[in-house]
Design a protein around this motif. Sequence first.
Motif, PDB file in Angstrom:
ATOM      1  N   PHE A 132       0.928  -1.366   0.097  1.00 60.99           N
ATOM      2  CA  PHE A 132      -0.088  -0.023  -0.012  1.00 60.99           C
ATOM      3  C   PHE A 132       0.871   1.142   0.100  1.00 60.99           C
ATOM      4  O   PHE A 132       2.005   0.911   1.030  1.00 60.99           O
ATOM      5  CB  PHE A 132      -0.685  -0.059   1.418  1.00 60.99           C
ATOM      6  N   SER A 133       0.390   2.129  -0.666  1.00 61.52           N
ATOM      7  CA  SER A 133       1.327   3.078  -1.385  1.00 61.52           C
ATOM      8  C   SER A 133       0.567   5.040  -0.772  1.00 61.52           C
ATOM      9  O   SER A 133      -0.735   4.967  -1.384  1.00 61.52           O
ATOM     10  CB  SER A 133       1.335   3.455  -2.501  1.00 61.52           C
ATOM     11  N   PHE A 134       0.688   5.100   0.350  1.00 61.97           N
ATOM     12  CA  PHE A 134      -0.258   6.236   1.108  1.00 61.97           C
ATOM     13  C   PHE A 134       0.573   8.001   0.489  1.00 61.97           C
ATOM     14  O   PHE A 134       1.923   8.226   0.439  1.00 61.97           O
ATOM     15  CB  PHE A 134      -0.377   5.813   2.569  1.00 61.97           C
ATOM     16  N   LYS A 135      -0.395   8.720   0.283  1.00 62.79           N
ATOM     17  CA  LYS A 135       0.599   9.782  -0.046  1.00 62.79           C
ATOM     18  C   LYS A 135       1.131  10.375   0.783  1.00 62.79           C
ATOM     19  O   LYS A 135       2.445  11.160   0.350  1.00 62.79           O
ATOM     20  CB  LYS A 135      -1.245  11.109  -0.131  1.00 62.79           C
ATOM     21  N   THR A 136       1.248  10.280   1.804  1.00 65.84           N
ATOM     22  CA  THR A 136       1.908  10.658   2.630  1.00 65.84           C
ATOM     23  C   THR A 136       3.380   9.841   3.232  1.00 65.84           C
ATOM     24  O   THR A 136       4.488  10.561   2.910  1.00 65.84           O
ATOM     25  CB  THR A 136       1.851  10.828   4.296  1.00 65.84           C
ATOM     26  N   ALA A 137       3.175   8.499   2.136  1.00 61.70           N
ATOM     27  CA  ALA A 137       4.470   7.807   2.056  1.00 61.70           C
ATOM     28  C   ALA A 137       4.719   7.243   0.791  1.00 61.70           C
ATOM     29  O   ALA A 137       4.564   6.237   1.335  1.00 61.70           O
ATOM     30  CB  ALA A 137       4.455   7.437   3.764  1.00 61.70           C
ATOM     31  N   PRO A 138       4.835   7.801  -0.156  1.00 58.30           N
ATOM     32  CA  PRO A 138       4.455   6.722  -1.693  1.00 58.30           C
ATOM     33  C   PRO A 138       5.605   5.793  -1.476  1.00 58.30           C
ATOM     34  O   PRO A 138       6.555   6.259  -1.101  1.00 58.30           O
ATOM     35  CB  PRO A 138       4.449   7.497  -2.210  1.00 58.30           C
ATOM     36  N   ALA A 139       5.163   5.109  -1.837  1.00 57.69           N
ATOM     37  CA  ALA A 139       6.447   3.597  -2.013  1.00 57.69           C
ATOM     38  C   ALA A 139       6.234   3.097  -3.370  1.00 57.69           C
ATOM     39  O   ALA A 139       7.283   2.136  -3.661  1.00 57.69           O
ATOM     40  CB  ALA A 139       5.511   1.906  -1.129  1.00 57.69           C
ATOM     41  N   GLY A 140       6.329   3.992  -4.680  1.00 60.15           N
ATOM     42  CA  GLY A 140       6.246   3.511  -5.882  1.00 60.15           C
ATOM     43  C   GLY A 140       5.862   4.171  -6.790  1.00 60.15           C
ATOM     44  O   GLY A 140       3.899   4.252  -5.870  1.00 60.15           O
ATOM     45  N   PRO A 141       5.786   3.588  -7.668  1.00 56.64           N
ATOM     46  CA  PRO A 141       4.243   3.479  -9.040  1.00 56.64           C
ATOM     47  C   PRO A 141       3.523   2.643  -8.319  1.00 56.64           C
ATOM     48  O   PRO A 141       4.225   1.741  -8.103  1.00 56.64           O
ATOM     49  CB  PRO A 141       5.403   3.187 -10.015  1.00 56.64           C
ATOM     50  N   SER A 142       2.558   2.804  -8.287  1.00 55.14           N
ATOM     51  CA  SER A 142       1.001   2.425  -8.003  1.00 55.14           C
ATOM     52  C   SER A 142      -0.040   3.199  -8.255  1.00 55.14           C
ATOM     53  O   SER A 142      -0.352   3.540  -9.546  1.00 55.14           O
ATOM     54  CB  SER A 142       0.791   2.715  -6.327  1.00 55.14           C
ATOM     55  N   HIS A 143      -1.094   1.536  -8.297  1.00 55.73           N
ATOM     56  CA  HIS A 143      -2.084   1.485  -8.610  1.00 55.73           C
ATOM     57  C   HIS A 143      -3.271   2.443  -8.205  1.00 55.73           C
ATOM     58  O   HIS A 143      -3.501   2.154  -7.235  1.00 55.73           O
ATOM     59  CB  HIS A 143      -2.563   0.549  -9.808  1.00 55.73           C
ATOM     60  N   ALA A 144      -3.639   4.039  -8.552  1.00 55.08           N
ATOM     61  CA  ALA A 144      -4.624   4.350  -8.276  1.00 55.08           C
ATOM     62  C   ALA A 144      -5.565   4.283  -7.251  1.00 55.08           C
ATOM     63  O   ALA A 144      -6.588   3.452  -7.979  1.00 55.08           O
ATOM     64  CB  ALA A 144      -4.747   6.120  -8.582  1.00 55.08           C
ATOM     65  N   PHE A 145      -6.392   4.263  -5.468  1.00 59.36           N
ATOM     66  CA  PHE A 145      -6.630   3.614  -5.183  1.00 59.36           C
ATOM     67  C   PHE A 145      -8.050   4.621  -5.591  1.00 59.36           C
ATOM     68  O   PHE A 145      -8.001   5.350  -4.961  1.00 59.36           O
ATOM     69  CB  PHE A 145      -6.920   3.510  -3.314  1.00 59.36           C
ATOM     70  N   ILE A 146      -8.717   4.450  -6.061  1.00 61.26           N
ATOM     71  CA  ILE A 146      -9.995   5.383  -7.365  1.00 61.26           C
ATOM     72  C   ILE A 146     -11.481   5.416  -5.662  1.00 61.26           C
ATOM     73  O   ILE A 146     -11.514   5.789  -6.319  1.00 61.26           O
ATOM     74  CB  ILE A 146     -10.929   4.609  -8.514  1.00 61.26           C
ATOM     75  N   GLY A 147     -11.540   4.540  -4.726  1.00 61.14           N
ATOM     76  CA  GLY A 147     -12.475   5.027  -4.147  1.00 61.14           C
ATOM     77  C   GLY A 147     -13.424   4.552  -3.343  1.00 61.14           C
ATOM     78  O   GLY A 147     -14.876   4.625  -3.265  1.00 61.14           O
ATOM     79  N   VAL A 148     -13.446   3.109  -4.196  1.00 61.85           N
ATOM     80  CA  VAL A 148     -14.644   2.035  -4.203  1.00 61.85           C
ATOM     81  C   VAL A 148     -13.654   0.577  -4.127  1.00 61.85           C
ATOM     82  O   VAL A 148     -13.041   0.416  -4.406  1.00 61.85           O
ATOM     83  CB  VAL A 148     -14.889   2.027  -5.879  1.00 61.85           C
ATOM     84  N   PHE A 149     -14.697   0.350  -2.763  1.00 61.32           N
ATOM     85  CA  PHE A 149     -15.272  -1.274  -3.038  1.00 61.32           C
ATOM     86  C   PHE A 149     -16.327  -1.809  -1.710  1.00 61.32           C
ATOM     87  O   PHE A 149     -17.038  -0.765  -1.629  1.00 61.32           O
ATOM     88  CB  PHE A 149     -13.957  -1.197  -1.740  1.00 61.32           C
ATOM     89  N   ARG A 150     -15.947  -3.021  -1.976  1.00 56.81           N
ATOM     90  CA  ARG A 150     -17.418  -3.562  -1.368  1.00 56.81           C
ATOM     91  C   ARG A 150     -16.981  -5.192  -0.594  1.00 56.81           C
ATOM     92  O   ARG A 150     -16.203  -5.516  -0.859  1.00 56.81           O
ATOM     93  CB  ARG A 150     -18.004  -4.196  -2.619  1.00 56.81           C
ATOM     94  N   THR A 151     -17.575  -4.840   0.187  1.00 56.57           N
ATOM     95  CA  THR A 151     -17.986  -5.562   2.221  1.00 56.57           C
ATOM     96  C   THR A 151     -18.119  -5.907   3.056  1.00 56.57           C
ATOM     97  O   THR A 151     -20.073  -5.986   2.601  1.00 56.57           O
ATOM     98  CB  THR A 151     -16.348  -5.404   3.063  1.00 56.57           C
TER      99      THR A 151
END
Length: 536
Positions: free
Chosen positions: A149-168
Motif C-alpha cells: 500500500f502506497s500512501f500519499k504521505t509516504a509513497p512506496a513507488g509507482p502504484s495503481h491509484a485506489f479510486i475510492g470504491v470497494f465492497r465488503t
Amino acid sequence: MNSTVVLILASGSISSKLNFLRSRCPSPALIPVNTRPLAAYLIDFYAAQPGVQVRLVVNADVAEAVRAELGTAEGRYQLEVLQKTVSVVDSLTQAVAALPADSDVIVNLVTTIPTQLVERDEVLIAPEPSRTHHWSGVILTQGDQKPVFSFKTAPAGPSHAFIGVFRTGLAPLQNALAAASQEKDLLAVIQALDVPLRYTPSEWIDCGHETNYYEAKAKLISSRSFNRVQVSLETGVLRKSSQHEDKLSREIDFIQMLPPAIGVYFPRVLARRAPAAEVPGFLELEFYGYPTVAEYYLYWDLSSDNWRRLFSRLAGVLRRFKAFPYSISQAAFEEFHLQKAAHRVAQFLRSLDPELRATLEGEITVNGKLLRPFSALTSELATRLAGMYRDQDSCVMHGDFCFNNILYDVPSGIVRLIDPRGSFGERCVGIYGDQKYDLAKLEHSAVHGYDFLVNGLFTLKKSGRTFDYSVATRECAPLVAQLSREVVSDLGHDPAEISLLTSLLFLSMTPLHAEDPARQLTMYAHGLRMLNEHLE
C-alpha cells in the motif's frame, strides 16, 4: 438475505482542492460536472441496480442545499446527515453505525463516478500505475503475496491509484474501521480489512483532483441529437456518430458556409463519413474544453463583473451575425414560428393518455391563473406574429443560442458556439434566419429557467385541472435576466416580442422530452402561462 447498501461518501469540503471551480457550495456532492451535480451521476448508477439501497453521506451544514439540488432524485436515495466529521474514515465509521448487522456494504467516494458494479470483497483501482503525491495506491505483487500500500504521505513507488470504491461485509468493515480509527486515508481501512480481497483495474472517472476533472467532464459529454459523442483529449477531437445523416450534414454545411469573421466562433470540421447500411456516419470536430454558460449559471459563483463581460461578448457575437443580412419571406417566417409550434404541441398532446390530453385541450389553472388552451390562442398568435415580421431582422442565425450551447472561458473571455441548428425551417436551410429566434433562445435560458427545467430543478403538483409548479433560481438570476434584456434592447429589438417567441419555445420543446413526463408537463404549463399573459 443480506441487504446491499451503497454509502456515497460526500462529507467534507472541496474549498482547498477544487477552488478553481468557484463553486456555489463547498459540498463535494455538488461539484458541477457539465450541467449536473456530481452526486446525481452516482445516484443514477446505483439506483438502477436491483436490490440496492443508496445512501448519500453529507455534513449537516450543506444538507439542505444538497437535498434541494437533487430534487428529481428524491425517492431513489436516502440522505445521511452527519453533524461533525474529522476525516473520511470518521465519516464512514459514523455512516455504518446504523446499518443492519447483515449488510453487504459498497463504499464509493462521491468524487469517483462508477463505471462497473463492484463485487463482494473487491477493491477497484486505476488501470495503469503512476507516480504521484495526489492520491494513494496499491502496488500489485506476484502470486499470493499481499499487495503493498502506497500512501500519499509516504509513497512506496509507482502504484495503481485506489479510486475510492470497494465492497465488503459490515462486520469486517467495522473491525477494519476500529483498527484504522486514527487514520485519515480510506486506503488504511482497506489495509486493515481481514478478508481476502481482489484488486480489479477499472476505468476511473475522477472528479476530485484538478488534474483529472476536465478529463472526467469530457468522458461524460452527451448529446440529445446524436447517438454517440466521444472526445479525445489527446488530439482535441470530438466525434459525433449517428444514423441521422441530415443532422450531421446540416451542421457540417452550416459551419462550412459561415463567413470567416463568424466561423471563428465555431469548431472546425476535421472529418466526416456518411452512414451506410448498419454503420453510423460520423462527424469529427475540433473540441473545446471550456464550460458551458449553463454550467456557470447553475453551479459556479461568478462575480457580477464576469457576468457583464460575458453578456458583452454575447452581444458582440450577435452584432457580427447581424452584419451579414439575408432576405427571408414572411411565409417562411410564419411557418417557422407558428406552424412549428402548432405541430409540436399537437405531437405532444397526441402522446398523452386520453384523460390528460382532454384536460390540456381545455382551460386549466396554472399557479392560480386560469389559462386558455393553445388551440384557442392560435388565431391571435397568428395576427401578432404577422406584425412581428421584419426583413431587416434576418441575418446569420445560430438557431439554438441557449446557455448549454455557448462555451465560455472566464480568464480570457473567449466565446465558442456548438450545435447550430442549420436551418430556419424547410424553406430556409443554411446559416440564415430570424435573429429574434436566437434572442428568444438566449432569454429562455437567462430569464425563464430553461436550464433548471432540463436539469430537474423544479417541482410540479397536479390536481384535476389545476397545476402548480416552481422553478429553482440563483442569486445571480436578476442580474443575468437584466443583462439578457439589455442585449435585446441594444440590438434594437422589442423585449415583448422576444418574450412571446420564448413562450413558443417552451411549448415547442415538449415532445422532445418524452423521457421525463413531469418535465414535459412543466414546460407546457410554463409556456402556456407565458403565452396567455402576452396575448391578454
